[in-house]
Design a protein around this motif. Structure first.
Motif, short mmCIF file in Angstrom:
data_model
loop_
_atom_site.label_atom_id
_atom_site.label_comp_id
_atom_site.label_asym_id
_atom_site.label_seq_id
_atom_site.Cartn_x
_atom_site.Cartn_y
_atom_site.Cartn_z
N ASP A 218 6.88 -18.16 -15.70
CA ASP A 218 5.44 -18.26 -15.95
C ASP A 218 4.77 -19.27 -15.03
N THR A 219 5.57 -20.01 -14.29
CA THR A 219 5.03 -20.98 -13.34
C THR A 219 5.24 -20.48 -11.92
N ALA A 220 4.20 -20.48 -11.14
CA ALA A 220 4.29 -20.02 -9.75
C ALA A 220 5.12 -20.99 -8.92
N GLU A 221 5.73 -20.47 -7.86
CA GLU A 221 6.49 -21.29 -6.92
C GLU A 221 5.85 -21.18 -5.54
N HIS A 222 5.67 -22.33 -4.89
CA HIS A 222 5.07 -22.37 -3.56
C HIS A 222 6.15 -22.62 -2.51
N LEU A 223 6.12 -21.85 -1.46
CA LEU A 223 7.06 -22.00 -0.35
C LEU A 223 6.30 -22.28 0.93
N SER A 224 6.84 -23.17 1.75
CA SER A 224 6.28 -23.45 3.07
C SER A 224 7.25 -22.92 4.12
N LEU A 225 6.78 -22.00 4.95
CA LEU A 225 7.60 -21.40 5.99
C LEU A 225 7.06 -21.79 7.36
N SER A 226 7.97 -22.24 8.24
CA SER A 226 7.59 -22.63 9.59
C SER A 226 8.12 -21.62 10.60
N THR A 354 1.06 -14.43 -2.53
CA THR A 354 -0.30 -14.81 -2.13
C THR A 354 -0.23 -15.90 -1.08
N LEU A 355 -0.87 -15.68 0.06
CA LEU A 355 -0.95 -16.71 1.08
C LEU A 355 -2.04 -17.69 0.68
N THR A 356 -1.68 -18.96 0.58
CA THR A 356 -2.65 -19.97 0.15
C THR A 356 -3.07 -20.90 1.28
N GLN A 357 -2.18 -21.12 2.27
CA GLN A 357 -2.50 -22.02 3.37
C GLN A 357 -1.84 -21.51 4.65
N LYS A 358 -2.47 -21.72 5.78
CA LYS A 358 -1.87 -21.38 7.07
C LYS A 358 -2.51 -22.23 8.16
N GLN A 359 -1.66 -22.64 9.11
CA GLN A 359 -2.14 -23.42 10.24
C GLN A 359 -1.29 -23.14 11.45
N SER A 360 -1.91 -23.26 12.63
CA SER A 360 -1.21 -23.05 13.89
C SER A 360 -1.92 -23.80 15.00
N PRO A 361 -1.16 -24.40 15.92
CA PRO A 361 -1.80 -25.04 17.08
C PRO A 361 -2.48 -24.03 17.98
N ASN A 362 -2.16 -22.75 17.81
CA ASN A 362 -2.76 -21.70 18.64
C ASN A 362 -3.84 -20.92 17.90
N SER A 363 -4.33 -21.48 16.80
CA SER A 363 -5.32 -20.78 16.00
C SER A 363 -6.60 -20.53 16.79
N LEU A 364 -7.13 -19.31 16.65
CA LEU A 364 -8.42 -18.97 17.25
C LEU A 364 -9.56 -19.18 16.26
N TYR A 365 -9.19 -19.56 15.04
CA TYR A 365 -10.21 -19.82 14.03
C TYR A 365 -10.68 -21.27 14.16
N SER A 366 -11.99 -21.46 14.11
CA SER A 366 -12.55 -22.81 14.14
C SER A 366 -13.73 -22.87 13.19
N SER A 367 -13.68 -23.80 12.27
CA SER A 367 -14.80 -23.95 11.34
C SER A 367 -16.08 -24.32 12.09
N ALA A 368 -15.93 -24.99 13.25
CA ALA A 368 -17.10 -25.37 14.04
C ALA A 368 -17.82 -24.15 14.59
N PHE A 369 -17.06 -23.08 14.87
CA PHE A 369 -17.67 -21.87 15.42
C PHE A 369 -18.10 -20.91 14.31
N ALA A 370 -17.40 -20.92 13.19
CA ALA A 370 -17.71 -19.99 12.12
C ALA A 370 -18.86 -20.46 11.24
N THR A 371 -19.23 -21.73 11.36
CA THR A 371 -20.27 -22.30 10.52
C THR A 371 -21.63 -21.66 10.80
N PHE A 372 -22.55 -21.77 9.82
CA PHE A 372 -23.91 -21.30 10.01
C PHE A 372 -24.74 -22.32 10.79
N ASP A 373 -24.19 -23.52 10.99
CA ASP A 373 -24.90 -24.54 11.74
C ASP A 373 -24.79 -24.28 13.24
#
Length: 413
Positions: A218-226, A354-373
């Motif tokens: 009944d308790t979820a388990e979180h795994l970190s994969l590199s 369920t994927l809850t977190q992801k990060q990569s040094p090669n990420s093309l995602y940037s909050s600075a570019f996706a922002t409405f500002d």
């Protein structure tokens, strides 16, 4: 090559009822020496216990047990994961991935012992006969291939058991066998029994590696994969050996009911079949790589990888591993996997990933570019010109249609 010309045959031997009967059948019908070859692809100690003694008792002159687990992981599973292959959008190819390394090792044994023929216990209705024989054709076209199920008249378990009993060959198999199973370190498949009717839900006896999701913790388990360039290198912050780590991840994910598939698929030979597949580690690794891809691949690259995965799955399922096409596709997959370095956190709960977190040094995602500002690389008024060019063909077509129906423009009404 006639039956009398076969001197020595290497048989892919499992120790089960079928291959136990094939050993004496080959000796009687081909008047040849039989060498048993057992592939250890991680099917488990119970499956391999006493297999050499069984082979000799069945009439084999010798038995070679070859550990192929590392080859299976490094040479087939890891490259296949990089392609994102899923057969018919669902199946992680657990049976198909093992066939190339088994076939190659069987040919190697045949060369070692000076055999002039190869034999397998695949039926004439399944995919595996094609997979093995296509591999033999590519690796050893000079060796004769013997497929007893396409030649003999033993068509049932009682007939096979009677055949062995007549020859005084011990066998622990029973008259009734509910399911047909195939296992390796990547998966276990189950066919037969109630599954032969697609209206029947699988009973609890079908599933071997995975807990019923309703009975999972009944308790979820979180795994970190590199990952490094698409290859799994770490679990929960610790470096891992992929071979042993797959077994660990199978246990972790299986306990949460993850990795089940009940599927009616199209076999290569033309008929449909139903199988229940359990691939807990594979399901987790596939989901994690998909998460990394969403971060680092641009849209065109990701679209191509999806097409590549579909085509690679078809190629592997159909037994075309030892082909130039597979080599070309694998090179493309390796190139696409180069930026797949990073970390993914997944939540396992009641059969779901369920994927809850992801990060990569090669990420093309940037909050600075996706922002409405406002930002430095994109201004919102740039969109007007882009949309005008993007929709230019539709605009021209609409203008032409309006001109054609306007009497004042010379068109017809």
């Amino acid at each position: 090559m006639t039956k009398q010309q076969v001197n020595k045959v290497v048989l892919a031997y499992s120790g089960g009822l079928d291959t136990s009967a094939i050993v004496p059948w080959l000796k009687e019908n081909y008047n040849c020496e039989v060498v048993a070859f057992v592939a250890d692809v991680g099917q488990g100690a119970d499956e391999l216990a006493g297999v050499e003694e069984k082979a000799i008792a069945s009439g084999a002159s010798s038995c070679y047990v070859v550990d192929l687990k590392a080859q299976l992981v490094n040479d087939v599973i890891v490259p296949t994961l990089k392609t994102g292959a899923l057969y018919e959008g669902q199946y992680l190819l657990g049976t198909a991935v093992a066939r190339p390394v088994i076939a190659a090792a069987q040919v190697e044994i045949a060369r070692k012992v000076g055999a002039d023929a190869l034999a397998h216990g695949c039926t004439g209705k399944g995919n595996d006969q094609v997979r093995f024989e296509a591999a033999f054709a590519a690796l050893a076209p000079d060796l004769q291939v013997i497929a007893p199920w396409r030649e003999w008249h033993l068509t049932s378990r009682p007939q096979l058991l009677a055949y062995l009993e007549e020859r005084g060959i011990p066998c622990s198999a029973s008259i009734t066998k509910i399911y047909s199973r195939d296992a390796n370190l990547w998966h276990i498949s189950t066919e037969g029994g109630e599954l032969e009717d697609p209206w029947n839900a699988p009973s609890s006896q079908v599933w071997c590696w995975t807990t019923e999701p309703e009975q999972a913790p009944d308790t979820a388990e979180h795994l970190s994969l590199s990952f490094h360039q698409g290859e799994w290198v770490g679990l929960n912050g610790e470096a891992i050996d992929p071979v042993s780590a797959i077994d660990t991840l199978n246990q972790i994910a299986g306990a949460h009911g993850v990795g089940r598939l009940d599927m009616v698929e199209n076999r290569l030979v033309g008929m449909k079949s139903r199988g229940c597949y359990e691939t807990p580690a594979g399901a987790v690794l596939y989901a994690a790589l998909q998460g990394l891809e969403s971060l680092v691949l641009d849209r065109s690259s990701q679209d191509y990888r999806i097409r590549l995965g579909h085509e690679f799955a078809q190629l592997l399922y159909d037994g075309r591993w030892f082909t130039p096409l597979r080599e070309v596709m694998q090179v493309a997959a390796e190139k696409l996997a180069e930026p797949l370095t990073g970390e993914v956190v997944l939540k396992l709960y009641k059969g779901q990933i369920t994927l809850t977190q992801k990060q990569s040094p090669n990420s093309l995602y940037s909050s600075a570019f996706a922002t409405f500002d406002e930002d430095d690389v994109y201004h919102q008024h740039h969109a007007e010109g882009f949309i005008r060019l993007y929709s230019l063909a539709s605009r021209i077509r609409a203008l032409q249609q309006a001109s054609a129906t306007d009497p004042q423009s010379g068109g017809t009404s």
